[in-house]
Design a protein around this motif. Structure first.
Motif, PDB file in Angstrom:
ATOM      1  N   VAL A 135       0.842  -1.204   0.000  1.00  0.00           N
ATOM      2  CA  VAL A 135       0.000   0.000   0.000  1.00  0.00           C
ATOM      3  C   VAL A 135       0.873   1.248   0.000  1.00  0.00           C
ATOM      4  N   GLU A 136       1.929   1.267   0.826  1.00  0.00           N
ATOM      5  CA  GLU A 136       2.815   2.435   0.858  1.00  0.00           C
ATOM      6  C   GLU A 136       3.493   2.649  -0.487  1.00  0.00           C
ATOM      7  N   ALA A 137       3.928   1.589  -1.137  1.00  0.00           N
ATOM      8  CA  ALA A 137       4.585   1.701  -2.444  1.00  0.00           C
ATOM      9  C   ALA A 137       3.596   2.205  -3.504  1.00  0.00           C
ATOM     10  N   LEU A 138       2.350   1.732  -3.417  1.00  0.00           N
ATOM     11  CA  LEU A 138       1.345   2.187  -4.379  1.00  0.00           C
ATOM     12  C   LEU A 138       1.050   3.682  -4.201  1.00  0.00           C
ATOM     13  N   GLU A 139       1.063   4.138  -2.948  1.00  0.00           N
ATOM     14  CA  GLU A 139       0.761   5.549  -2.673  1.00  0.00           C
ATOM     15  C   GLU A 139       1.899   6.474  -3.077  1.00  0.00           C
ATOM     16  N   ASP A 140       3.128   6.002  -2.995  1.00  0.00           N
ATOM     17  CA  ASP A 140       4.296   6.837  -3.324  1.00  0.00           C
ATOM     18  C   ASP A 140       4.608   6.736  -4.814  1.00  0.00           C
ATOM     19  N   ASN A 141       3.718   7.249  -5.636  1.00  0.00           N
ATOM     20  CA  ASN A 141       3.883   7.124  -7.080  1.00  0.00           C
ATOM     21  C   ASN A 141       3.129   8.267  -7.763  1.00  0.00           C
ATOM     22  N   PRO A 142       3.658   8.802  -8.854  1.00  0.00           N
ATOM     23  CA  PRO A 142       2.945   9.878  -9.565  1.00  0.00           C
ATOM     24  C   PRO A 142       1.546   9.468 -10.037  1.00  0.00           C
ATOM     25  N   GLU A 143       1.354   8.173 -10.328  1.00  0.00           N
ATOM     26  CA  GLU A 143       0.012   7.723 -10.724  1.00  0.00           C
ATOM     27  C   GLU A 143      -0.980   7.921  -9.582  1.00  0.00           C
ATOM     28  N   ALA A 144      -0.546   7.685  -8.346  1.00  0.00           N
ATOM     29  CA  ALA A 144      -1.419   7.854  -7.175  1.00  0.00           C
ATOM     30  C   ALA A 144      -1.747   9.335  -6.985  1.00  0.00           C
ATOM     31  N   ASP A 145      -0.734  10.212  -7.189  1.00  0.00           N
ATOM     32  CA  ASP A 145      -0.980  11.656  -7.071  1.00  0.00           C
ATOM     33  C   ASP A 145      -1.985  12.120  -8.134  1.00  0.00           C
ATOM     34  N   ALA A 146      -1.822  11.603  -9.349  1.00  0.00           N
ATOM     35  CA  ALA A 146      -2.760  11.961 -10.428  1.00  0.00           C
ATOM     36  C   ALA A 146      -4.155  11.457 -10.092  1.00  0.00           C
ATOM     37  N   GLN A 147      -4.240  10.270  -9.472  1.00  0.00           N
ATOM     38  CA  GLN A 147      -5.544   9.715  -9.115  1.00  0.00           C
ATOM     39  C   GLN A 147      -6.235  10.585  -8.077  1.00  0.00           C
ATOM     40  N   VAL A 148      -5.476  11.142  -7.129  1.00  0.00           N
ATOM     41  CA  VAL A 148      -6.044  12.044  -6.122  1.00  0.00           C
ATOM     42  C   VAL A 148      -6.573  13.311  -6.824  1.00  0.00           C
ATOM     43  N   ASP A 149      -5.789  13.824  -7.799  1.00  0.00           N
ATOM     44  CA  ASP A 149      -6.258  14.998  -8.565  1.00  0.00           C
ATOM     45  C   ASP A 149      -7.550  14.676  -9.307  1.00  0.00           C
ATOM     46  N   PHE A 150      -7.586  13.499  -9.938  1.00  0.00           N
ATOM     47  CA  PHE A 150      -8.802  13.114 -10.672  1.00  0.00           C
ATOM     48  C   PHE A 150     -10.001  13.027  -9.729  1.00  0.00           C
ATOM     49  N   ALA A 151      -9.785  12.483  -8.538  1.00  0.00           N
ATOM     50  CA  ALA A 151     -10.875  12.374  -7.561  1.00  0.00           C
ATOM     51  C   ALA A 151     -11.344  13.766  -7.137  1.00  0.00           C
ATOM     52  N   ASN A 152     -10.399  14.681  -6.932  1.00  0.00           N
ATOM     53  CA  ASN A 152     -10.770  16.050  -6.566  1.00  0.00           C
ATOM     54  C   ASN A 152     -11.547  16.730  -7.704  1.00  0.00           C
ATOM     55  N   TRP A 153     -11.071  16.544  -8.923  1.00  0.00           N
ATOM     56  CA  TRP A 153     -11.783  17.131 -10.072  1.00  0.00           C
ATOM     57  C   TRP A 153     -13.188  16.558 -10.183  1.00  0.00           C
ATOM     58  N   GLY A 154     -13.294  15.253  -9.997  1.00  0.00           N
ATOM     59  CA  GLY A 154     -14.610  14.606 -10.069  1.00  0.00           C
ATOM     60  C   GLY A 154     -15.549  15.126  -8.996  1.00  0.00           C
ATOM     61  N   ARG A 155     -15.029  15.287  -7.776  1.00  0.00           N
ATOM     62  CA  ARG A 155     -15.846  15.814  -6.682  1.00  0.00           C
ATOM     63  C   ARG A 155     -16.295  17.243  -7.011  1.00  0.00           C
ATOM     64  N   THR A 156     -15.370  18.052  -7.513  1.00  0.00           N
ATOM     65  CA  THR A 156     -15.708  19.433  -7.883  1.00  0.00           C
ATOM     66  C   THR A 156     -16.731  19.450  -9.019  1.00  0.00           C
ATOM     67  N   ALA A 157     -16.529  18.571  -9.997  1.00  0.00           N
ATOM     68  CA  ALA A 157     -17.473  18.510 -11.128  1.00  0.00           C
ATOM     69  C   ALA A 157     -18.864  18.129 -10.650  1.00  0.00           C
ATOM     70  N   LYS A 158     -18.921  17.200  -9.731  1.00  0.00           N
ATOM     71  CA  LYS A 158     -20.221  16.767  -9.213  1.00  0.00           C
ATOM     72  C   LYS A 158     -20.852  17.858  -8.359  1.00  0.00           C
ATOM     73  N   ASN A 159     -20.073  18.454  -7.464  1.00  0.00           N
ATOM     74  CA  ASN A 159     -20.605  19.490  -6.576  1.00  0.00           C
ATOM     75  C   ASN A 159     -21.028  20.745  -7.347  1.00  0.00           C
ATOM     76  N   ASP A 160     -20.264  21.103  -8.358  1.00  0.00           N
ATOM     77  CA  ASP A 160     -20.563  22.313  -9.143  1.00  0.00           C
ATOM     78  C   ASP A 160     -21.484  22.036 -10.331  1.00  0.00           C
ATOM     79  N   ASN A 161     -21.924  20.795 -10.453  1.00  0.00           N
ATOM     80  CA  ASN A 161     -22.834  20.406 -11.532  1.00  0.00           C
ATOM     81  C   ASN A 161     -22.273  20.774 -12.910  1.00  0.00           C
ATOM     82  N   TRP A 162     -21.073  20.293 -13.199  1.00  0.00           N
ATOM     83  CA  TRP A 162     -20.450  20.602 -14.486  1.00  0.00           C
ATOM     84  C   TRP A 162     -21.304  20.121 -15.652  1.00  0.00           C
TER      85      TRP A 162
END
Length: 165
Positions: A43-70
């Protein structure tokens, strides 16, 4: 502490963690190096990766898109764009009509300018004729007496000299 075993349930659990943290399925050669190691290390190795950081960004964008009714905003903008395109088509039609009217007006102006030039030429000709001197020996003509005038005069004479009885 859980040690990863070479078993289907461990492979499935590792794949699920891989999907949740990195946003994609685990590749064929990515599970075998973790067999015999601690699950927390995976789990620690999976989290320490640029793909994991991008996934967090995607989740934030998705949450914003849903909350702001994109999706609703996009639909509204597409509707407004369609309305503006219809307005543009109407404006283009109005512009074409206005241009046609201007062409007609320009032709009328050109025709009127031609008529004015012709009238100006005629006026110049008439002025030139009016400015010519009178002939030195003009022919004098007696005024013409028309039959109605002659008859009226004769009636008057008869009434004046009428003998009264």
């Amino acid at each position: 502490m859980a040690i990863i075993q070479d078993a289907d349930n461990y492979r499935a659990r590792a794949n699920k963690s891989f999907q949740m943290i990195r946003g994609r399925s685990m590749g064929d050669g990515e599970f075998e190096p973790w067999i015999g190691k601690d699950f927390l290390s995976l789990v620690e190795a999976l989290e320490d990766n640029p793909e994991a950081d991008a996934q967090v960004d995607f989740a934030n964008w998705g949450r914003t898109a849903k909350n702001d009714n994109w999706q609703g905003q996009i639909t509204d903008l597409q509707t407004k764009l369609g309305d503006e395109q219809l307005k543009d088509a109407g404006l283009a039609t109005n512009l074409a009509d206005t241009n046609a009217k201007l062409d007609t007006a320009n032709k009328t102006i050109t025709d009127d300018e031609t008529k004015m030039a012709d009238l100006s030429t005629q006026l110049s000709t008439l002025k030139a004729q009016a400015d010519k001197p009178e002939p030195t020996n003009p022919t004098v003509q007696a005024p013409l007496i028309t039959p109605p005038v002659k008859q009226t005069f004769m009636n008057w004479l008869v009434s004046v000299f009428k003998v009264q009885k």
